[in-house]
Design an enzyme around this catalytic site. Structure first.
Site, mmCIF file in Angstrom:
data_model
loop_
_atom_site.group_PDB
_atom_site.id
_atom_site.type_symbol
_atom_site.label_atom_id
_atom_site.label_comp_id
_atom_site.label_asym_id
_atom_site.label_seq_id
_atom_site.Cartn_x
_atom_site.Cartn_y
_atom_site.Cartn_z
ATOM 1 N N TYR A 31 0.832 -1.206 0.000
ATOM 2 C CA TYR A 31 0.000 0.000 0.000
ATOM 3 C C TYR A 31 0.866 1.255 0.000
ATOM 4 O O TYR A 31 2.084 1.182 0.179
ATOM 5 C CB TYR A 31 -0.956 -0.006 1.206
ATOM 6 C CG TYR A 31 -0.302 0.362 2.532
ATOM 7 C CD1 TYR A 31 0.520 -0.536 3.199
ATOM 8 C CD2 TYR A 31 -0.502 1.616 3.105
ATOM 9 C CE1 TYR A 31 1.111 -0.197 4.409
ATOM 10 C CE2 TYR A 31 0.086 1.964 4.323
ATOM 11 C CZ TYR A 31 0.891 1.051 4.964
ATOM 12 O OH TYR A 31 1.484 1.390 6.149
ATOM 13 N N ARG A 99 -7.542 -21.741 -1.735
ATOM 14 C CA ARG A 99 -6.552 -21.045 -0.908
ATOM 15 C C ARG A 99 -5.265 -21.871 -0.832
ATOM 16 O O ARG A 99 -5.260 -22.955 -0.242
ATOM 17 C CB ARG A 99 -7.139 -20.837 0.494
ATOM 18 C CG ARG A 99 -6.218 -20.127 1.463
ATOM 19 C CD ARG A 99 -6.854 -20.123 2.845
ATOM 20 N NE ARG A 99 -6.014 -19.447 3.811
ATOM 21 C CZ ARG A 99 -4.950 -19.989 4.393
ATOM 22 N NH1 ARG A 99 -4.589 -21.221 4.115
ATOM 23 N NH2 ARG A 99 -4.236 -19.291 5.267
ATOM 24 N N HIS A 101 -0.831 -21.416 -0.337
ATOM 25 C CA HIS A 101 0.240 -20.478 -0.003
ATOM 26 C C HIS A 101 1.029 -20.047 -1.239
ATOM 27 O O HIS A 101 1.506 -18.925 -1.317
ATOM 28 C CB HIS A 101 1.186 -21.107 1.012
ATOM 29 C CG HIS A 101 0.623 -21.122 2.411
ATOM 30 N ND1 HIS A 101 1.399 -21.197 3.528
ATOM 31 C CD2 HIS A 101 -0.652 -21.075 2.848
ATOM 32 C CE1 HIS A 101 0.630 -21.190 4.616
ATOM 33 N NE2 HIS A 101 -0.624 -21.125 4.218
ATOM 34 N N LYS A 147 6.395 -1.763 2.012
ATOM 35 C CA LYS A 147 5.190 -1.160 2.599
ATOM 36 C C LYS A 147 4.053 -2.178 2.440
ATOM 37 O O LYS A 147 3.172 -2.059 1.576
ATOM 38 C CB LYS A 147 4.882 0.192 1.942
ATOM 39 C CG LYS A 147 4.056 1.082 2.870
ATOM 40 C CD LYS A 147 4.203 2.529 2.531
ATOM 41 C CE LYS A 147 3.170 3.403 3.210
ATOM 42 N NZ LYS A 147 3.260 3.509 4.661
ATOM 43 N N GLU A 179 12.603 2.650 14.402
ATOM 44 C CA GLU A 179 11.673 3.721 14.014
ATOM 45 C C GLU A 179 10.509 3.714 14.999
ATOM 46 O O GLU A 179 10.575 3.057 16.034
ATOM 47 C CB GLU A 179 11.223 3.549 12.557
ATOM 48 C CG GLU A 179 10.619 2.195 12.232
ATOM 49 C CD GLU A 179 10.258 2.022 10.756
ATOM 50 O OE1 GLU A 179 10.146 2.999 10.020
ATOM 51 O OE2 GLU A 179 10.054 0.852 10.365
ATOM 52 N N LEU A 203 11.128 1.465 7.214
ATOM 53 C CA LEU A 203 10.541 1.906 5.940
ATOM 54 C C LEU A 203 11.292 3.157 5.471
ATOM 55 O O LEU A 203 11.475 4.088 6.266
ATOM 56 C CB LEU A 203 9.055 2.234 6.135
ATOM 57 C CG LEU A 203 8.342 2.542 4.818
ATOM 58 C CD1 LEU A 203 8.014 1.250 4.076
ATOM 59 C CD2 LEU A 203 7.071 3.334 5.052
HETATM 60 C C1 LIG Z 1 6.664 1.869 9.713
HETATM 61 C C2 LIG Z 1 6.684 3.200 9.052
HETATM 62 N N1 LIG Z 1 7.822 3.907 9.046
HETATM 63 C C3 LIG Z 1 7.892 5.128 8.482
HETATM 64 C C4 LIG Z 1 6.777 5.710 7.908
HETATM 65 C C5 LIG Z 1 6.887 7.086 7.304
HETATM 66 O O1 LIG Z 1 6.803 7.008 5.911
HETATM 67 P P1 LIG Z 1 6.361 8.252 5.034
HETATM 68 O O2 LIG Z 1 7.198 9.404 5.455
HETATM 69 O O3 LIG Z 1 6.648 7.813 3.646
HETATM 70 O O4 LIG Z 1 4.900 8.477 5.286
HETATM 71 C C6 LIG Z 1 5.573 5.011 7.884
HETATM 72 C C7 LIG Z 1 4.381 5.592 7.267
HETATM 73 O O5 LIG Z 1 3.343 4.995 7.191
HETATM 74 C C8 LIG Z 1 5.516 3.715 8.460
HETATM 75 O O6 LIG Z 1 4.381 2.995 8.479
#
Ligand SMILES: Cc1ncc(COP(=O)(O)O)c(C=O)c1O
Length: 289
Positions: A31, A99, A101, A147, A179, A203
């Site tokens: 997403y 279904r 895997h 993501k 994070e 991310l």
């Molecule tokens: C786990 C995680 N880290 C960092 C971010 C920040 O990402 P962005 O600045 O692209 O929104 C998000 C945003 O949803 C996230 O879910």
């Protein structure tokens, strides 16, 4: 409210999620969330690029080009007409029966696209006052750079922090800060900005990308290196970043003040520059119209 379902824009009540959709059954999908300011998508290209990177990492062939997806998202945005909000879009690997895997043959099973737009406003109170967070063990998988719609690890971490009375989780993997539950995390020490390097453990945020650019112009040194819980607790400032919440100071972690327990000077400077950049973006789009 109207939503985008594959190529159609329809009322959300008309969307049919198949029991055998792999997103529903396995969390097999990806997403993105793009912030909309004054009717325009902010850093759209960067979000679309990351979406394609996520697709490639999960070995999913998307059944449209970036231009086609962008056109569909814009069609939805025009139809819904929300000026300030966010667009959420996701693609699952599609409907495969029975279904199994195993990934289905992509020539036979088509990914399913969904997008919706909701109003969002700037969280000014949190940006001005900051929030309180708690440390939580980072028990997510080792593909945090994707993501993925499988967010259970993030949800569990946030819930653990909330159960302890905090508003956010600061994640720790083997003693190092990665994070926050849905944001990148930063600390300031002696005027230098630190954040975890991109890679499989976080991310790669689009807001993070923007901050790299802004801090360069502001002359603030940035070091993308992992730091420990102890180093974070001894920092002068801390904040988190995401497309939706922008920049939010973290003033306490596990009830210990960060710096003087108030949003810091460097954080405020970066937030100001971030909002100015958005205002310039909005102005440029108004002039184009
Ligand atoms: C786990 C995680 N880290 C960092 C971010 C920040 O990402 P962005 O600045 O692209 O929104 C998000 C945003 O949803 C996230 O879910």
């Amino acid at each position: 409210m109207k939503v985008l379902w594959n190529e159609q824009i329809i009322d959300e009540s008309k969307v049919k999620i198949d029991l055998e959709d792999r997103g529903y059954q396995f969390g097999d999908g990806i997403y993105e969330v793009i912030r909309i300011y004054d009717g325009c998508m902010y850093m759209e290209k960067e979000h679309l690029d990351r979406f394609w990177e996520s697709a490639q990492k999960i070995r999913m062939t998307l059944p449209f080009t970036q231009v086609e997806l962008s056109q569909r998202l814009h069609r939805l945005a025009n139809e819904v007409g929300i000026e300030n909000g966010r667009i959420y879009f996701q693609v699952t690997r599609g409907v495969a029966k029975p279904r199994l895997h195993d990934f289905p043959d992509s020539a036979v099973v088509q990914p399913v696209l969904l997008a919706d737009i909701q109003p969002v406003s700037r969280p000014s109170v949190k940006q001005n006052l900051g929030i309180r967070a708690g440390f939580v063990e980072d028990r997510r998988w080792l593909h945090c750079d994707i993501k993925s719609i499988s967010l259970l690890g993030n949800l569990l971490a946030l819930d653990e922090a909330k159960q302890k009375g905090f508003e956010e989780a600061v994640l720790l993997r083997e003693g190092f800060v990665t994070e926050a539950s849905a944001s990148n995390l930063w600390m300031v020490k002696d005027g230098i900005l630190y954040t975890h390097p991109d890679g499989q453990l976080i991310l790669p945020g689009i807001t993070k990308m923007k901050i790299r650019e802004l801090t360069k112009a502001l002359g603030i040194e940035v070091k993308e290196v992992a730091f420990t819980k102890k180093e974070l607790l001894a920092a002068d400032e801390c904040f988190k970043t995401s497309s939706v919440a922008e920049i939010v100071p973290i003033i306490e972690i596990d009830k210990q003040k960060i710096g003087d327990g108030m949003p810091g000077k460097v954080t405020k400077r970066i937030l100001k520059a971030y909002i100015e950049a958005i205002n310039l973006f909005v102005q440029a789009h108004r002039n184009e119209k």
